[in-house]
Design a protein around this motif. Structure first.
Motif, mmCIF file in Angstrom:
data_model
loop_
_atom_site.group_PDB
_atom_site.id
_atom_site.type_symbol
_atom_site.label_atom_id
_atom_site.label_comp_id
_atom_site.label_asym_id
_atom_site.label_seq_id
_atom_site.Cartn_x
_atom_site.Cartn_y
_atom_site.Cartn_z
ATOM 1 N N PHE A 3 -3.064 34.188 51.512
ATOM 2 C CA PHE A 3 -2.113 33.084 51.293
ATOM 3 C C PHE A 3 -1.961 32.701 49.825
ATOM 4 N N PHE A 7 1.493 32.753 48.032
ATOM 5 C CA PHE A 7 1.958 31.477 47.457
ATOM 6 C C PHE A 7 2.367 31.660 45.994
ATOM 7 N N LEU A 10 5.567 33.815 45.769
ATOM 8 C CA LEU A 10 6.756 33.054 46.183
ATOM 9 C C LEU A 10 7.097 31.972 45.162
ATOM 10 N N SER A 11 6.065 31.335 44.664
ATOM 11 C CA SER A 11 6.299 30.258 43.695
ATOM 12 C C SER A 11 6.969 30.792 42.439
ATOM 13 N N ALA A 14 10.480 31.716 43.229
ATOM 14 C CA ALA A 14 11.311 30.502 43.348
ATOM 15 C C ALA A 14 11.564 29.907 41.977
ATOM 16 N N PHE A 15 10.538 29.883 41.161
ATOM 17 C CA PHE A 15 10.667 29.281 39.844
ATOM 18 C C PHE A 15 11.672 30.054 38.995
ATOM 19 N N THR B 6 1.610 27.553 57.109
ATOM 20 C CA THR B 6 0.811 27.328 55.910
ATOM 21 C C THR B 6 1.485 27.796 54.625
ATOM 22 N N PRO B 7 2.043 29.014 54.609
ATOM 23 C CA PRO B 7 2.669 29.447 53.354
ATOM 24 C C PRO B 7 3.763 28.494 52.892
ATOM 25 N N LEU B 10 2.193 25.581 51.352
ATOM 26 C CA LEU B 10 1.663 25.968 50.043
ATOM 27 C C LEU B 10 2.785 26.119 49.028
ATOM 28 N N LEU B 11 3.854 26.733 49.487
ATOM 29 C CA LEU B 11 4.985 26.951 48.588
ATOM 30 C C LEU B 11 5.532 25.615 48.092
ATOM 31 N N GLY B 14 3.159 24.125 45.770
ATOM 32 C CA GLY B 14 3.166 24.892 44.524
ATOM 33 C C GLY B 14 4.378 24.563 43.673
ATOM 34 N N LEU B 15 5.525 24.486 44.303
ATOM 35 C CA LEU B 15 6.742 24.167 43.550
ATOM 36 C C LEU B 15 6.680 22.763 42.976
ATOM 37 N N LEU B 18 4.553 22.848 40.045
ATOM 38 C CA LEU B 18 5.235 23.451 38.900
ATOM 39 C C LEU B 18 6.200 22.463 38.264
#
Lengths: 255, 351
Positions: A3, A7, A10-11, A14-15, B6-7, B10-11, B14-15, B18
């Motif tokens: 995960f 994560f 993907l982050s 996405a960023f 969960t992902p 988390l995403l 996480g975003l 950020l």
């Protein structure tokens, strides 16, 4: 273990999409436009601080000019089909005594053929009540602190007809009957279009006529009307004057 | 289900992380380290919300330093704190009118600075419309600090310590008037007075006991002093002519701003919080004691075309108050004194 890696991936993905830079392919075509303010008094170029009055009103009053400053804001460009481009954060303070302030540079204007322009002389009500501002809107002597709000236009000078020998017009006010915000749409010269392209930067020249501040709906006579210094009836009269023809689109350079 | 969700969680986290890391230069601090950063439960929603200028410890402390710095005036003699002293709720003790630069006198009584977050307009006449731009008035007024914004900013940039302190808060140089006003607003917005005995009483907190005479005073206030001194701010922030004079040649009040004849003689309704400490009273400081104020409402109200309708009911003008009611009211008003606010070291010139 999977995960956190997913994560992270993907982050980052996405960023990269939502971040500061977009792909060049996705950028719309934009160009640059310069608006140049050419200050005149009737048919003469504005010459400031003359020791003897160098201009005469239609009523015969004599005067010279020592200060001319004004805000131009909320510039919108219009295409023939009526669609509009409204420039974001569009606030400029023009000072006739400062050469660099007389050219208003608009960046990132969508490419297109424009046939009309609209702008506000002064500052919209929202920014008059929005607290501390930056850039052209940073509080200066174009800001009233005792009656919060921007001074939209200042014209000061001397006249033998004025009782004190001087005149001072500070125009502002954004509420109710004292609202002096004026928005104008000076017409383009017949047949003229403003062509914005990515690879050329046209210049639009506006003739800004000081005499129109003193003439129009109210013929200003310095003996009886030499000051405006707060939001109120006098300021509204001056605003009505300059809204009626102070700004004229003279010509457009395609560049 | 869990493995699918969960992902995404988390995403999202996480975003969010950020975004926070990317756009905010400030480090989160525990809210209680900054006065006023917890809104009182018994107050209405603030006009200047916490989100409009999120307070940080460095920003608040910078604002405090600026508030007490006399270099903000033309000749380095007058600070904001000169005329706004903490021990009297940031009013000016013993001064009907405050003296500014060169000993010049202003024209009105320096108002208390408290709960400014809840005010839509400022000054006795409402001439200032925003907490952030409010300081421009005293900074540039010829009778007060007589400086220009340009010059204040120049002095701050030339200082030994300010550029570094501003950079910590704003992340960009040089210091400009926007940064100055935003930093000052972090301090002035923090001036929250909500810890009087009355507040403890109304919030059902320990120490919140009112005596029978104080409770009678509260009843008199509710019956006779609202809607003007309404809500737990004890003001409705309106402008009213409370009958001080019959004509207003010396000071037209709100009409100076609106140019409306119907606003002549109207002034902002002040809060009653800490009122025992903020003498003298009224826009020109004409009353030295609260007894004189109550006497004014009882039998001193002067008629004029703009006299407030609350002061002329049933054909009589003023607010009749018996000796007992005055005693009760004065007892209650003392419960609005907020010692914690008046002595909070975090708000002091030398914390």
């Amino acid at each position: 273990m999977k995960f956190p890696q997913l994560f992270l991936a993907l982050s980052l993905l996405a960023f990269s999409f939502s971040g500061c830079k977009k792909d060049a392919d996705a950028e719309p075509q934009v160009g640059k436009l310069a608006l140049e303010m050419d200050h005149v008094v009737g048919s003469s170029t504005l010459v400031m601080n003359a020791t003897t009055p160098n201009y005469t009103t239609p009523s015969g009053d004599h005067f010279s000019v020592s200060t001319l400053r004004y805000y131009i804001s909320n510039i919108r460009l219009r295409k023939e089909d009526g669609s509009e481009y409204a420039q974001p954060e569009s606030y400029y303070l023009v000072d006739a005594a400062r050469t660099e302030s007389k050219v208003l540079t608009l960046e990132n204007v969508p490419a297109g053929d424009y046939t009309g322009i609209t702008f506000t002389i002064g500052v919209d009500a929202a920014r008059n009540t929005a607290g501390a501002q930056q850039g052209a809107l940073a509080p200066s002597d174009m800001f009233w602190s005792w009656n919060t709000g921007y001074i939209f236009l200042k014209l000061e000078g001397r006249s033998p007809e004025a009782g004190s020998g001087a005149f001072t017009y500070h125009v502002g006010g954004f509420e109710g009957v004292n609202n002096a915000i004026r928005t104008v749409s000076p017409a383009f010269p017949t047949g003229s279009k403003l062509l914005i392209r990515a690879d050329h930067a046209p210049e639009m020249h506006l003739k800004v006529d000081v005499m129109k501040i003193l003439t129009g709906p109210t013929e200003v006579r310095f003996a009886t009307f030499s000051t405006a210094h707060m939001p109120g009836a006098a300021a509204v009269k001056i605003a009505d004057n300059y809204a009626a023809g102070m700004f004229r689109v003279d010509h457009i350079h395609a560049n | 289900m869990t493995t699918q969700r969960t992902p995404r969680v988390l995403l999202a986290v996480g975003l969010a992380a950020l975004l926070v890391a990317g756009c905010q230069s400030e480090v989160e601090v525990a809210p209680e380290t900054i006065p006023g950063s917890v809104l009182p439960a018994n107050f209405p929603a603030p006009v200047y919300g916490l989100d409009q200028n999120p307070p940080t410890k460095a920003g608040f402390e910078l604002g405090r330093t600026l508030f007490y710095d006399p270099r903000l005036s033309r000749d380095g003699t007058i600070s904001c704190g000169s005329c706004h002293q903490q021990f009297v709720a940031f009013a000016h003790a013993g001064h009907t009118l405050s003296h500014g630069i060169d000993g010049l006198l202003g024209t009105r009584n320096a108002p208390a600075l408290q709960n400014l977050r809840w005010q839509r307009t400022f000054l006795w006449d409402g001439g200032s419309n925003h907490l952030e731009t409010m300081p421009v008035a005293p900074l540039t007024d010829a009778h007060e600090m007589d400086e220009t914004m340009e010059n204040v900013v120049r002095k701050l940039n030339a200082d030994a310590s300010y550029p570094q302190r501003f950079a910590v808060v704003f992340g960009s140089k040089p210091i400009d008037s926007y940064q100055l006003l935003r930093a000052l607003a972090q301090f002035t917005a923090s001036l929250t007075s909500a810890n009087s005995r009355y507040d403890h009483y109304v919030r059902h907190e320990s120490g919140g006991t009112l005596t029978p005479v104080e409770l009678r005073g509260l009843a008199v206030l509710t019956q006779k002093c609202t809607p003007c001194h309404s809500t737990d701010l004890f003001t409705d922030n309106s402008y009213r002519n409370n009958g001080l004079d019959r004509t207003f040649a010396a000071d037209s009040g709100r009409a100076r701003i609106t140019q409306l004849a119907t606003d002549r003689g109207k002034f902002k309704v002040p809060s009653l919080r800490n009122v025992f400490r903020t003498a003298p009273y009224m826009h020109d400081g004409r009353f030295q004691t609260l007894e004189q104020v109550l006497d004014h409402y009882d039998h001193g109200v002067q008629p004029s075309p703009t006299l407030d309708s609350q002061l002329q009911t049933d054909g009589t003008i003023g607010i009749p108050l018996s000796a007992q009611e005055k005693t009760d009211l004065l007892a209650f008003l003392q419960t609005l004194t907020d010692e914690q606010f008046l002595t909070d070291k975090r708000l002091s010139e030398k914390p």
